[in-house]
Write a protein that holds these residues in place. Structure first.
Motif, mmCIF file in Angstrom:
data_model
loop_
_atom_site.group_PDB
_atom_site.id
_atom_site.type_symbol
_atom_site.label_atom_id
_atom_site.label_comp_id
_atom_site.label_asym_id
_atom_site.label_seq_id
_atom_site.Cartn_x
_atom_site.Cartn_y
_atom_site.Cartn_z
ATOM 1 N N HIS A 1 12.717 8.748 -5.558
ATOM 2 C CA HIS A 1 11.382 8.338 -5.132
ATOM 3 C C HIS A 1 11.346 7.107 -5.224
ATOM 4 C CE1 HIS A 1 9.235 10.624 -7.972
ATOM 5 N NE2 HIS A 1 8.356 9.710 -7.399
ATOM 6 N N LYS A 2 10.920 7.011 -6.062
ATOM 7 C CA LYS A 2 9.908 5.309 -7.030
ATOM 8 C C LYS A 2 11.089 4.647 -6.661
ATOM 9 C CE LYS A 2 6.187 6.774 -9.389
ATOM 10 N NZ LYS A 2 5.010 7.050 -10.422
ATOM 11 N N GLY B 1 7.455 0.005 6.941
ATOM 12 C CA GLY B 1 7.298 0.938 6.106
ATOM 13 C C GLY B 1 8.487 1.515 5.936
ATOM 14 N N ILE B 2 8.450 2.336 4.851
ATOM 15 C CA ILE B 2 9.095 2.929 4.130
ATOM 16 C C ILE B 2 8.476 3.949 3.225
ATOM 17 C CG2 ILE B 2 10.673 2.916 1.894
ATOM 18 C CD1 ILE B 2 9.754 0.189 1.509
ATOM 19 N N VAL B 3 9.545 5.434 3.999
ATOM 20 C CA VAL B 3 9.706 6.391 3.622
ATOM 21 C C VAL B 3 10.745 7.196 2.692
ATOM 22 C CG1 VAL B 3 9.585 8.844 4.526
ATOM 23 C CG2 VAL B 3 8.381 6.769 5.892
ATOM 24 N N VAL B 4 10.594 7.708 1.374
ATOM 25 C CA VAL B 4 11.777 7.940 0.577
ATOM 26 C C VAL B 4 10.967 9.374 0.282
ATOM 27 C CG1 VAL B 4 13.147 7.707 -1.588
ATOM 28 C CG2 VAL B 4 12.496 5.656 -0.529
ATOM 29 N N LEU B 5 11.980 10.581 0.981
ATOM 30 C CA LEU B 5 11.501 11.931 -0.017
ATOM 31 C C LEU B 5 11.794 12.943 -0.334
ATOM 32 C CD1 LEU B 5 10.526 13.209 3.545
ATOM 33 C CD2 LEU B 5 8.679 12.072 2.241
ATOM 34 N N ILE C 1 0.837 -1.407 -0.229
ATOM 35 C CA ILE C 1 0.076 0.079 -0.130
ATOM 36 C C ILE C 1 0.636 1.131 -0.302
ATOM 37 C CG2 ILE C 1 -1.656 0.765 1.375
ATOM 38 C CD1 ILE C 1 -2.927 -1.515 2.030
ATOM 39 N N THR C 2 0.520 2.311 -1.011
ATOM 40 C CA THR C 2 1.086 3.441 -0.820
ATOM 41 C C THR C 2 0.620 4.188 -1.925
ATOM 42 O OG1 THR C 2 3.658 4.148 -2.248
ATOM 43 C CG2 THR C 2 2.342 2.588 -3.426
ATOM 44 N N HIS C 3 1.418 5.955 -1.337
ATOM 45 C CA HIS C 3 0.856 6.972 -2.180
ATOM 46 C C HIS C 3 2.188 7.395 -2.584
ATOM 47 C CE1 HIS C 3 -1.804 10.068 -3.481
ATOM 48 N NE2 HIS C 3 -2.884 9.117 -3.486
ATOM 49 N N THR C 4 2.395 7.993 -3.813
ATOM 50 C CA THR C 4 3.719 9.549 -3.961
ATOM 51 C C THR C 4 2.909 10.655 -3.699
ATOM 52 O OG1 THR C 4 2.757 9.068 -6.260
ATOM 53 C CG2 THR C 4 4.551 7.291 -5.933
ATOM 54 N N GLY C 5 3.786 11.678 -3.528
ATOM 55 C CA GLY C 5 3.575 12.800 -3.662
ATOM 56 C C GLY C 5 4.570 13.924 -4.843
ATOM 57 N N GLY C 6 3.872 14.427 -5.368
ATOM 58 C CA GLY C 6 4.983 15.339 -6.580
ATOM 59 C C GLY C 6 4.506 17.483 -6.419
ATOM 60 N N ILE C 7 4.872 17.480 -6.478
ATOM 61 C CA ILE C 7 4.765 19.336 -6.566
ATOM 62 C C ILE C 7 6.135 19.985 -6.395
ATOM 63 C CG2 ILE C 7 5.013 19.814 -3.912
ATOM 64 C CD1 ILE C 7 2.153 21.306 -6.947
ATOM 65 N N ASP C 8 6.050 20.958 -7.280
ATOM 66 C CA ASP C 8 7.202 22.112 -7.534
ATOM 67 C C ASP C 8 8.467 21.573 -6.806
ATOM 68 O OD1 ASP C 8 5.453 23.164 -9.121
ATOM 69 O OD2 ASP C 8 4.832 24.827 -8.569
ATOM 70 N N GLY C 9 9.029 21.513 -7.301
ATOM 71 C CA GLY C 9 10.854 21.187 -6.335
ATOM 72 C C GLY C 9 10.760 20.024 -4.925
ATOM 73 N N PHE C 10 9.593 18.872 -5.145
ATOM 74 C CA PHE C 10 9.340 17.691 -3.977
ATOM 75 C C PHE C 10 9.338 16.505 -4.867
ATOM 76 C CE2 PHE C 10 9.733 21.925 -1.279
ATOM 77 C CZ PHE C 10 10.448 21.549 -1.000
ATOM 78 N N ASN C 11 8.987 15.756 -4.645
ATOM 79 C CA ASN C 11 8.855 14.009 -5.239
ATOM 80 C C ASN C 11 9.164 13.408 -3.814
ATOM 81 O OD1 ASN C 11 9.562 14.494 -7.944
ATOM 82 N ND2 ASN C 11 7.843 13.731 -7.697
ATOM 83 N N SER C 12 7.747 12.534 -3.687
ATOM 84 C CA SER C 12 7.946 11.768 -1.995
ATOM 85 C C SER C 12 6.994 10.472 -2.444
ATOM 86 C CB SER C 12 7.641 12.430 -0.569
ATOM 87 O OG SER C 12 6.580 12.597 -1.135
ATOM 88 N N GLN C 13 7.497 9.497 -1.726
ATOM 89 C CA GLN C 13 6.740 8.056 -1.774
ATOM 90 C C GLN C 13 7.376 7.727 -0.120
ATOM 91 O OE1 GLN C 13 6.993 5.739 -5.127
ATOM 92 N NE2 GLN C 13 6.429 3.908 -3.661
ATOM 93 N N VAL C 14 5.045 7.198 0.183
ATOM 94 C CA VAL C 14 5.700 6.196 1.419
ATOM 95 C C VAL C 14 5.010 4.737 1.057
ATOM 96 C CG1 VAL C 14 5.557 7.785 3.346
ATOM 97 C CG2 VAL C 14 3.450 7.656 1.926
ATOM 98 N N THR C 15 5.622 3.887 1.591
ATOM 99 C CA THR C 15 4.914 2.392 1.099
ATOM 100 C C THR C 15 4.934 2.075 2.965
ATOM 101 O OG1 THR C 15 5.953 2.547 -1.098
ATOM 102 C CG2 THR C 15 5.276 0.565 0.220
ATOM 103 N N PHE C 16 3.896 0.680 2.653
ATOM 104 C CA PHE C 16 3.895 -0.471 4.177
ATOM 105 C C PHE C 16 3.221 -1.428 3.113
ATOM 106 C CE2 PHE C 16 -0.274 1.979 4.210
ATOM 107 C CZ PHE C 16 -0.856 0.943 4.889
ATOM 108 N N LEU C 17 2.916 -2.101 4.045
ATOM 109 C CA LEU C 17 3.048 -4.056 3.641
ATOM 110 C C LEU C 17 2.491 -3.966 4.930
ATOM 111 C CD1 LEU C 17 5.874 -3.145 1.899
ATOM 112 C CD2 LEU C 17 5.951 -5.643 1.866
ATOM 113 N N PRO C 18 0.975 -4.440 5.144
ATOM 114 C CA PRO C 18 0.312 -4.456 5.866
ATOM 115 C C PRO C 18 0.484 -5.819 6.743
ATOM 116 C CG PRO C 18 -1.330 -4.560 4.364
ATOM 117 C CD PRO C 18 0.123 -3.988 3.511
ATOM 118 N N ASP C 19 0.596 -6.782 5.776
ATOM 119 C CA ASP C 19 0.891 -8.320 6.370
ATOM 120 C C ASP C 19 2.257 -8.245 7.021
ATOM 121 O OD1 ASP C 19 -1.736 -9.004 5.721
ATOM 122 O OD2 ASP C 19 -1.039 -9.568 3.420
#
Length: 578
Positions: free
Chosen positions: A345-346, A332-336, A310-328
């Motif tokens: 990030h990906k 958790g993984i944070v990359v900013l 389960i994950t989500h990315t984020g992108g806006i002027d000057g920033f890219n990010s991704q958070v990921t977690f494995l529920p089972d």
């Protein structure tokens, strides 16, 4: 998690990243990995502030953009848990302000639809991105004019606006500003003290990362994108705080042993709701590595090589990010990263997944670099295609000054065509200015330098030989949008209007031009009721829903003694009678 020594196994990735930053290929990066209730790995690279040589740290704040959607969905879940909202109740019953151009959607759309990108409304991101002071009021007033590209619940279509609406709904039913609700009900209980929606609060910490653009010419400082769409984006936070957020997710909405949101309700956020077509499988070396991708409520869900991710990315002027977690696996993984665009990030998230799950390794950084380069080549090819298709030895139909003016689509901010110091045409939006390059005839090309994209801008004229509108494709899922030219503001100046009023001879009958109010004129034909004259440009007015146009003629003494009235087939010259 298997019995993996993460710090040992991740060394090969660290070596790649160290080399990457030694070659100054990126500005800054922060990584955090969690397992169960603790952070098991944290590492930073590069700078949060290149100009002042300030290194990246795990306490640096980043704009996480669309990762903010998971916070909005959790806020809605909190209110569902309180009995104030329901996932599947038609929104019109609780929030009748939500009105679109689609009557069926207005009747049937639900919160679940809003939070899972299945309303059928295309993105329309330029509606808010190009505006400098976007508000809830603007959104709700413009939505009835936004075109749909699909039917309700037909397919997945990413839409920031619906999460902005969701934030407004939180305000309506909590009687609190969204930022205050988020802080009191979600962030404070989680101990996320460095997380905020406020730009000022983020900058006051002196730990906010600077935003950078990464392009073939190097790394350049960008203007910071001030927050305008709470709910869809805008949260500023640190890697350490996001670690807490991910632990909260795989702990099923619990803080310790206490549920902040009832598990039955919280679990809805992580359940597949809208299926996503797997068109980008070719980005993976083996097409079966990712399957069953869907969107829940504020989260992407998929199977990655046999593991639910389960994950989500984020992108806006000057920033890219991704958070990921494995529920089972309670991982958790944070990359900013403080750069845009970014491959990191990906790519880094995927490399970490392979490491901690003890899977066959793949060089995701190399793979992502190839993908990025192919996208950039495609963008350059688009420019060549547009210019190579140009009709040679053609010119604009009018002097460039004739294209100047304000143009409006009711669902978007007003755009203005101006000329710069070099007399080149420029499309000016409330936030940006984009030079226009002539292609052929009345077609120009806009270079959207923020994303390295090229957009045709096509001007149209009417039978009177006047530029009346232009077309521009702001959404790839929709036909080009039409922006109508707006009246000249000078024609609403009371001082000018007073010079135009008087009695004119129209077919040997008096025609009275008088003030309707301080900003408009009206015409009174003999024996008829007054009709308002709507301003066009160049001393020209028109009766609404009529082809009759009124043009006042200025003589050599700067006086207005003559009026020309044009109908479909005739022009009448009317001299002043007073």
């Amino acid at each position: 998690m298997k019995n993996i020594d993460v710090k040992e196994e991740i060394k090969s990735l660290e070596q790649k990243l160290e080399l990457h930053f030694q070659k100054k290929k990126s500005s800054g990066l922060a990584i955090v990995i969690t397992h169960e209730k603790e952070i098991i790995y944290s590492q930073c690279y590069g700078y949060r502030d290149i100009e002042n040589n300030i290194s990246m740290t795990e306490d640096t704040l980043f704009n996480i953009a669309s990762i903010s959607k998971s916070f909005t969905a959790a806020s809605i879940a909190f209110l569902v848990d309180q009995g104030l909202l329901a996932w599947d109740e038609p929104l019109r019953k609780k929030f009748p302000q939500f009105r679109t151009s689609d009557k069926f959607v207005n009747e049937h759309v639900t919160l679940r639809d809003l939070l899972s990108h299945r309303t059928g409304l295309s993105g329309h991101d330029m509606m808010w991105y190009l505006d400098d002071n976007f508000t809830y009021e603007k959104l709700l007033s413009r939505m009835p004019y936004l075109e749909f590209s699909k039917d309700l619940r037909e397919t997945y279509q990413y839409n920031n606006l619906m999460f902005y609406v969701a934030a407004k709904i939180v305000e309506e039913f909590s009687d609190m500003k969204f930022s205050a609700f988020l802080k009191e009900k979600i962030l404070n209980p989680l101990g996320m003290e460095d997380t905020t929606l406020s730009d000022n609060e983020a900058f006051e910490t002196q730990r906010m990362a600077k935003p950078y653009k990464n392009d073939p010419k190097g790394i350049h400082l960008m203007n910071y994108h001030t927050e305008s769409t709470p709910g869809a984006g805008g949260i500023k936070t640190t890697p350490k705080d996001l670690a807490k957020w991910l632990m909260f997710q795989y702990n099923q909405g619990k803080i310790g042993d206490k549920s902040l949101i009832a598990p039955k309700i919280f679990s809805q956020l992580h359940k597949p709701t809208t299926i996503i077509e797997e068109e980008d499988r070719d980005l993976f070396p083996k097409k079966n590595w990712r399957k069953m991708e869907s969107y829940g409520l504020g989260w992407f869900i998929s199977m990655y090589r046999g593991f639910e991710v389960i994950t989500h990315t984020g992108g806006i002027d000057g920033f890219n990010s991704q958070v990921t977690f494995l529920p089972d696996n309670n991982i958790g993984i944070v990359v900013l990263a403080n750069e845009y665009p970014s491959i990191l990030h990906k790519a880094v998230s995927n490399e970490i997944l392979d490491i901690i799950l003890d899977l066959e390794r793949w060089d995701w950084m190399e793979e992502s670099t190839k993908t990025r380069d192919s996208v950039k080549n495609a963008q350059r090819d688009m420019k060549k295609l547009i210019l190579n298709s140009a009709k040679q030895h053609t010119h604009p139909s009018f002097p460039l000054t004739e294209y100047k003016g304000k143009y409006k689509h009711p669902g978007y901010p007003i755009f203005e065509i101006i000329q710069n110091e070099e007399k080149q045409l420029v499309l000016k939006t409330p936030r940006f200015e984009f030079p226009l390059v002539h292609v052929h005839y009345d077609t120009f090309m806009l270079y959207f330098y923020l994303w390295d994209e090229y957009w045709p801008v096509i001007f149209n004229q009417n039978a009177d030989g006047e530029i009346t509108k232009f077309e521009i494709q702001l959404d790839e899922l929709l036909p080009p949008l039409t922006f109508e030219r707006q009246p000249d503001n000078a024609l609403r100046d009371e001082r000018l209007l007073k010079l135009l009023i008087g009695t004119y001879d129209f077919l040997n009958n008096p025609l009275v031009i008088q003030l309707k109010n301080s900003t408009s004129l009206e015409a009174v034909f003999l024996g008829e009721t007054p009709v308002e004259l709507f301003p066009l440009r160049n001393l020209r007015f028109q009766i609404r829903n009529s082809l009759m146009k009124f043009t006042f003629i200025q003589d050599e003494n700067d006086e207005y003694r003559e009026l020309h009235i044009r109908t479909t087939n005739s022009i009448y010259k009317c001299n002043r009678m007073d």
